[in-house]
Design an enzyme around this catalytic site. Structure first.
Site, mmCIF file in Angstrom:
data_model
loop_
_atom_site.group_PDB
_atom_site.id
_atom_site.type_symbol
_atom_site.label_atom_id
_atom_site.label_comp_id
_atom_site.label_asym_id
_atom_site.label_seq_id
_atom_site.Cartn_x
_atom_site.Cartn_y
_atom_site.Cartn_z
ATOM 1 N N GLY A 11 -68.071 -27.077 4.387
ATOM 2 C CA GLY A 11 -68.872 -26.010 4.992
ATOM 3 C C GLY A 11 -69.403 -25.057 3.934
ATOM 4 O O GLY A 11 -69.207 -25.273 2.730
ATOM 5 N N ASP A 32 -62.778 -32.600 6.112
ATOM 6 C CA ASP A 32 -63.876 -32.112 6.955
ATOM 7 C C ASP A 32 -64.365 -33.272 7.816
ATOM 8 O O ASP A 32 -64.429 -34.408 7.338
ATOM 9 C CB ASP A 32 -65.020 -31.593 6.054
ATOM 10 C CG ASP A 32 -65.890 -30.551 6.743
ATOM 11 O OD1 ASP A 32 -66.476 -30.884 7.792
ATOM 12 O OD2 ASP A 32 -65.990 -29.424 6.233
ATOM 13 N N GLY A 37 -70.151 -28.900 8.902
ATOM 14 C CA GLY A 37 -70.231 -28.942 7.437
ATOM 15 C C GLY A 37 -71.259 -29.979 7.018
ATOM 16 O O GLY A 37 -71.811 -30.701 7.860
ATOM 17 N N ASP A 57 -60.824 -35.208 11.285
ATOM 18 C CA ASP A 57 -60.821 -34.132 12.270
ATOM 19 C C ASP A 57 -59.446 -33.456 12.213
ATOM 20 O O ASP A 57 -58.420 -34.092 12.496
ATOM 21 C CB ASP A 57 -61.080 -34.769 13.652
ATOM 22 C CG ASP A 57 -60.975 -33.776 14.783
ATOM 23 O OD1 ASP A 57 -60.579 -32.622 14.548
ATOM 24 O OD2 ASP A 57 -61.295 -34.179 15.920
ATOM 25 N N LEU A 62 -52.862 -35.842 10.131
ATOM 26 C CA LEU A 62 -53.496 -36.293 8.889
ATOM 27 C C LEU A 62 -52.502 -37.098 8.054
ATOM 28 O O LEU A 62 -51.489 -36.585 7.609
ATOM 29 C CB LEU A 62 -53.991 -35.079 8.088
ATOM 30 C CG LEU A 62 -54.614 -35.340 6.724
ATOM 31 C CD1 LEU A 62 -55.829 -36.250 6.822
ATOM 32 C CD2 LEU A 62 -55.012 -34.011 6.069
ATOM 33 N N TYR A 153 -64.953 -19.095 20.358
ATOM 34 C CA TYR A 153 -64.701 -18.749 18.956
ATOM 35 C C TYR A 153 -63.710 -17.587 18.865
ATOM 36 O O TYR A 153 -62.703 -17.676 18.168
ATOM 37 C CB TYR A 153 -66.024 -18.382 18.280
ATOM 38 C CG TYR A 153 -65.931 -18.238 16.781
ATOM 39 C CD1 TYR A 153 -65.777 -19.362 15.959
ATOM 40 C CD2 TYR A 153 -66.009 -16.992 16.165
ATOM 41 C CE1 TYR A 153 -65.699 -19.239 14.579
ATOM 42 C CE2 TYR A 153 -65.940 -16.866 14.785
ATOM 43 C CZ TYR A 153 -65.786 -17.991 13.998
ATOM 44 O OH TYR A 153 -65.721 -17.857 12.624
ATOM 45 N N LYS A 157 -60.006 -18.085 17.491
ATOM 46 C CA LYS A 157 -59.494 -17.407 16.286
ATOM 47 C C LYS A 157 -58.259 -16.572 16.616
ATOM 48 O O LYS A 157 -57.319 -16.497 15.823
ATOM 49 C CB LYS A 157 -60.591 -16.524 15.668
ATOM 50 C CG LYS A 157 -61.721 -17.311 15.003
ATOM 51 C CD LYS A 157 -61.239 -18.066 13.767
ATOM 52 C CE LYS A 157 -62.324 -18.888 13.105
ATOM 53 N NZ LYS A 157 -61.783 -19.860 12.120
ATOM 54 N N THR A 183 -70.778 -13.231 6.051
ATOM 55 C CA THR A 183 -70.872 -13.670 4.658
ATOM 56 C C THR A 183 -72.148 -14.489 4.496
ATOM 57 O O THR A 183 -72.546 -15.201 5.419
ATOM 58 C CB THR A 183 -69.625 -14.503 4.302
ATOM 59 O OG1 THR A 183 -68.472 -13.692 4.531
ATOM 60 C CG2 THR A 183 -69.625 -14.961 2.854
#
Ligand code: UDP
Length: 318
Positions: A11, A32, A37, A57, A62, A153, A157, A183
């Site tokens: 990203g 990613d 991204g 993902d 993982l 979102y 978060k 940012t």
């Protein structure tokens, strides 16, 4: 050689972070799934033998031969743009956004536990929602619509923060939370729909600059290099375990001011027009960064004009 896993490493901010760690001779594993991204962001890094990209993902377990040890994990894997016109926005990836910040945070914290790695969760100023105080301090609980269009979102978060703190409390995981404010900089996606990339590209192409609402809403913009430095300090500075820190540049501007500044800097003939204000668009955003200054000895160094100059150059080039 110390190993860093960066989830969301392809990203905008993640790819800058990957590059910065490679420059300092760390081994970097970038994880990613490229839904928001972009492989282009990391293409220049692929030839570096200390860099590995895993297309994965983060909400899934993982497993990889690369994962024999990990020293640090940064979790930045999430869609982040609220602009429903952008195919990359979290509005258009609502379930993925909720899962990346809930299940994704869980999976990555499990990995941190397994390897006794230090962990940093990238949260957002969005957890403050439409703030009722100006200059948001970390102890402000926010004013969030729990099921509105931005909730995937905001609440994602907030859940991610809760999960991170649960691992600190229950397992003693060496984790910290950083709340990133707006940012900008090179490698933002052109079609991301964020205000800075939209305005710059509209100005370069002499198209109408689209201010949503009356443009009196404010944001405070931090240049990406400052943000990357802050993230690294938040991970490495002793005493940050269990801490929540705002990172951003408190230089607050209205969106209309931003439109005028960018138009002038580009030397554009664009007309500034007004479009409908998106639902639940926060009226103000200004970080209180006293805590980061105190704990990390960090403060942003790059002013808006210099940062915009570099960002405009980037978009002119691509
Ligand atoms: N915005 C705008 N025109 C655009 C894109 C965004 O006026 O083309 C506004 C948006 O409504 C918000 C602010 O700019 O008030 C910042 O939007 P952005 O999507 O960059 O980030 P946010 O801080 O809302 O997450």
């Amino acid at each position: 050689m110390q190993k860093i896993l960066i989830a969301g490493g392809a990203g905008f901010i993640g790819s800058h972070l990957c590059e910065s760690f490679l420059d300092e001779n760390y081994a970097v594993i970038c994880v990613d799934n490229l839904i928001t991204g972009d492989k282009k962001n990391i293409d220049p890094l692929i030839k570096n033998s200390n860099f590995k990209f895993i297309n994965h993902d983060t909400t899934k377990f993982l497993q990889s031969d690369e994962l024999t040890e990990i020293d640090y994990i940064f979790h930045l894997a999430s869609p982040a743009s609220p602009n429903k016109k952008s195919p990359r926005s979290y509005i258009n990836h609502p379930i993925e956004t909720l899962l990346a910040n809930s299940l994704g945070t869980y999976e990555l914290l499990e990995l941190a536990k397994k390897f006794s790695a230090k962990f940093l969760y990238v949260s957002s100023s969005e957890i403050y929602g439409n703030p009722t105080i100006s200059q948001q301090t970390e102890d402000y609980f926010g004013n969030v619509n729990p099921n509105g269009i931005r909730s995937v979102y905001d609440e994602g978060k907030r859940f991610g923060e809760a999960m991170t703190m649960a691992y600190v409390r229950k397992f003693g995981t060496d984790a910290r939370i950083v709340r990133i404010f707006n940012t900008y900089g090179p490698k933002m996606q052109k079609d991301d729909g964020r205000v800075i990339s939209n305005f710059i590209n509209q100005a370069i192409e002499n198209k109408q600059i689209t201010v949503y609402g009356d443009g009196n809403q404010t944001r405070s913009f931090c240049y990406v290099d400052d943000m990357v430095n802050g993230l690294k300090l938040a991970m490495f500075t002793p005493g940050t375990k269990g801490q929540v820190m705002n990172l951003g540049n408190p230089d607050e501007k209205t969106i209309l001011e931003i439109a005028r500044i960018i138009k002038n800097m580009v030397g554009s003939s664009s007309e500034i027009i007004h479009e409908e204000l998106p639902e639940d668009d926060p009226e103000n955003r200004k970080p209180d960064i006293e805590k980061a200054k105190r704990l990390l000895k960090w403060s942003p160094k790059i002013n808006l004009e210099d940062g915009l100059k570099k960002t405009i150059e980037y978009f002119k080039k691509i």
